[in-house]
Design a protein around this motif. Structure first.
Motif, PDB file in Angstrom:
ATOM      1  N   UNK A 129       0.850  -1.194   0.000  1.00 17.95           N
ATOM      2  CA  UNK A 129       0.000   0.000   0.000  1.00 17.95           C
ATOM      3  C   UNK A 129       0.884   1.242   0.000  1.00 17.95           C
ATOM      4  N   UNK A 131       0.977   3.639  -1.957  1.00 17.99           N
ATOM      5  CA  UNK A 131       0.307   4.893  -2.341  1.00 17.99           C
ATOM      6  C   UNK A 131      -0.053   5.734  -1.114  1.00 17.99           C
ATOM      7  N   UNK A 132      -0.482   5.061  -0.036  1.00 14.20           N
ATOM      8  CA  UNK A 132      -0.840   5.830   1.168  1.00 14.20           C
ATOM      9  C   UNK A 132       0.387   6.517   1.755  1.00 14.20           C
TER      10      UNK A 132
ATOM     11  N   UNK B  65     -18.202  -3.902  -2.259  1.00 14.17           N
ATOM     12  CA  UNK B  65     -17.149  -3.120  -1.626  1.00 14.17           C
ATOM     13  C   UNK B  65     -17.694  -2.244  -0.499  1.00 14.17           C
ATOM     14  N   UNK B 149      -7.869  11.873  -1.031  1.00 19.42           N
ATOM     15  CA  UNK B 149      -6.568  11.256  -1.332  1.00 19.42           C
ATOM     16  C   UNK B 149      -6.706   9.740  -1.380  1.00 19.42           C
ATOM     17  N   UNK B 150      -7.423   9.206  -0.384  1.00 19.47           N
ATOM     18  CA  UNK B 150      -7.538   7.756  -0.269  1.00 19.47           C
ATOM     19  C   UNK B 150      -8.319   7.178  -1.449  1.00 19.47           C
ATOM     20  N   UNK B 151      -9.394   7.857  -1.830  1.00 21.09           N
ATOM     21  CA  UNK B 151     -10.186   7.369  -2.951  1.00 21.09           C
ATOM     22  C   UNK B 151      -9.376   7.430  -4.245  1.00 21.09           C
ATOM     23  N   UNK B 153      -6.233   7.211  -4.619  1.00 24.31           N
ATOM     24  CA  UNK B 153      -5.180   6.204  -4.669  1.00 24.31           C
ATOM     25  C   UNK B 153      -5.771   4.821  -4.923  1.00 24.31           C
ATOM     26  N   UNK B 154      -6.968   4.601  -4.417  1.00 24.33           N
ATOM     27  CA  UNK B 154      -7.579   3.285  -4.573  1.00 24.33           C
ATOM     28  C   UNK B 154      -8.085   3.079  -5.996  1.00 24.33           C
ATOM     29  N   UNK B 155      -8.643   4.118  -6.566  1.00 24.33           N
ATOM     30  CA  UNK B 155      -9.243   3.950  -7.887  1.00 24.33           C
ATOM     31  C   UNK B 155      -8.183   3.826  -8.979  1.00 24.33           C
ATOM     32  N   UNK B 157      -6.223   1.511  -8.939  1.00 27.77           N
ATOM     33  CA  UNK B 157      -6.105   0.050  -9.094  1.00 27.77           C
ATOM     34  C   UNK B 157      -7.278  -0.482  -9.914  1.00 27.77           C
ATOM     35  N   UNK B 165      -8.927  -4.833  -0.721  1.00 28.97           N
ATOM     36  CA  UNK B 165      -7.880  -4.924   0.291  1.00 28.97           C
ATOM     37  C   UNK B 165      -7.333  -3.541   0.611  1.00 28.97           C
ATOM     38  N   UNK B 166      -7.130  -2.765  -0.435  1.00 33.75           N
ATOM     39  CA  UNK B 166      -6.590  -1.429  -0.286  1.00 33.75           C
ATOM     40  C   UNK B 166      -7.509  -0.528   0.531  1.00 33.75           C
ATOM     41  N   UNK B 167      -8.809  -0.640   0.265  1.00 38.36           N
ATOM     42  CA  UNK B 167      -9.780   0.193   0.966  1.00 38.36           C
ATOM     43  C   UNK B 167      -9.802  -0.182   2.454  1.00 38.36           C
ATOM     44  N   UNK B 170      -6.467   0.806   4.068  1.00 42.36           N
ATOM     45  CA  UNK B 170      -6.391   2.266   4.128  1.00 42.36           C
ATOM     46  C   UNK B 170      -7.303   2.832   5.207  1.00 42.36           C
TER      47      UNK B 170
END
Lengths: 196, 196
Positions: A129, A131-132, B65, B149-151, B153-155, B157, B165-167, B170
């Motif tokens: 992870x 990116x975080x 999700x 930021x978190x969204x 970085x997740x999108x 992928x 897993x990332x969500x 995070x």
């Protein structure tokens, strides 16, 4: 109420004024203290022994404010044993050290939050992870805004006792406030993106 | 290692491949899962039963999700019983409701973070810390930045398993990251202001 008895027994609440051999009266100061204890335990998830430390700090006339903040920090940061010198941990320690230098933060090398931050960065990298971790500076930007708000609000007070109480409550309940706001913002964005 | 045995017994880790009657071999997938379990428990302070729920979600091919995020949220938000309808709580519920409306957040009325937020606002007011509550919108501003930021970085992928897993990671470790950064920023500012 059994919890009041428990707090009395643990020395968190001072004994009330005896009005008869088996009745005590509790005044406004007691009620206030009781509210503070409940907020720290229920909302701040602070262990009872740590609450006691914090209250002793607040009741002391001579404990410097910086030390009281230190107690509040320890109350909400579990002491962690650094993982053995793995590669990921060494890299994380370097990255966090650079961040702190870049920010100009003055932090004791044994601050419990420092170990937690390094371990968390290392764990995020190990779990792919990255990116975080790449956003660490953006996170730090936002976090500095919280801190500036909190300091501004505290320094508006003049009574040292009130300042100390405000700083301790703000440190601990501010954390609960931020965490719950973040989850609500996440829930909303997740609903927008990932449900029909 | 005893903890691995414990995770196996609790059903957090699938059994390894038997190489002899009393030896099992664990591959890369196992190691990855073990790291995830440790990070959630040690750094995220997630109770074992909640970790199990989260892993079941990640292993399920059909769980949406949004529901997985719900599990991650429950894992780090204790369920709280709302305090009896005190005046402070009613006022806090109104204020939080207005904030959420102003932000346009879509939040379920039974979200655990909502109860926590309302209880925290009520506690802060009762403890004469209204100034922190007055900053609720500034806090929400900063919190929305984290979430964006978190969204983002997740999108980036594409694989749904990786996104889930990332969500989850995070959500949980992001909280630890923010909390420890905040304490370090506080320590630094406190040192500047309140020590010689």
């Amino acid at each position: 109420m059994p919890t009041i008895k428990y707090y009395l027994r643990e020395g968190l609440l001072p004994p009330g004024e005896l009005t008869s051999p088996n009745q005590a009266s509790y005044g406004e100061t007691h009620l206030r203290r009781l509210r503070l204890i409940r907020a720290l335990i229920d909302l701040g998830q602070v262990p009872v022994a740590r609450v006691k430390e914090i209250l002793e700090g607040l009741d002391s006339d001579s404990m410097p404010l910086h030390d009281q903040i230190g107690r509040a920090h320890r109350a909400i940061t579990p002491t962690r044993t650094p993982t053995a010198g793995s590669e990921a941990r060494t890299a994380a320690a370097v990255q966090v050290g650079e961040l702190i230098a870049r920010r100009g933060w003055k932090v004791e090398p044994d601050a419990p939050a420092l170990t937690t931050l390094i371990e968390t960065v290392a764990a995020l990298r190990t779990l792919d992870q990255d990116h975080l971790v790449d956003f660490l500076d953006s996170y730090a930007d936002a976090v500095e805004k919280f801190t500036a708000l909190e300091v501004a609000s505290v320094t508006a007070r003049t009574d040292p006792h009130q300042i100390a109480e405000s700083v301790v409550i703000g440190t601990i309940l501010g954390e609960t406030l931020i965490a719950s706001l973040r989850l609500l913002a996440q829930e909303s964005i997740s609903k927008d993106r990932w449900t029909d």
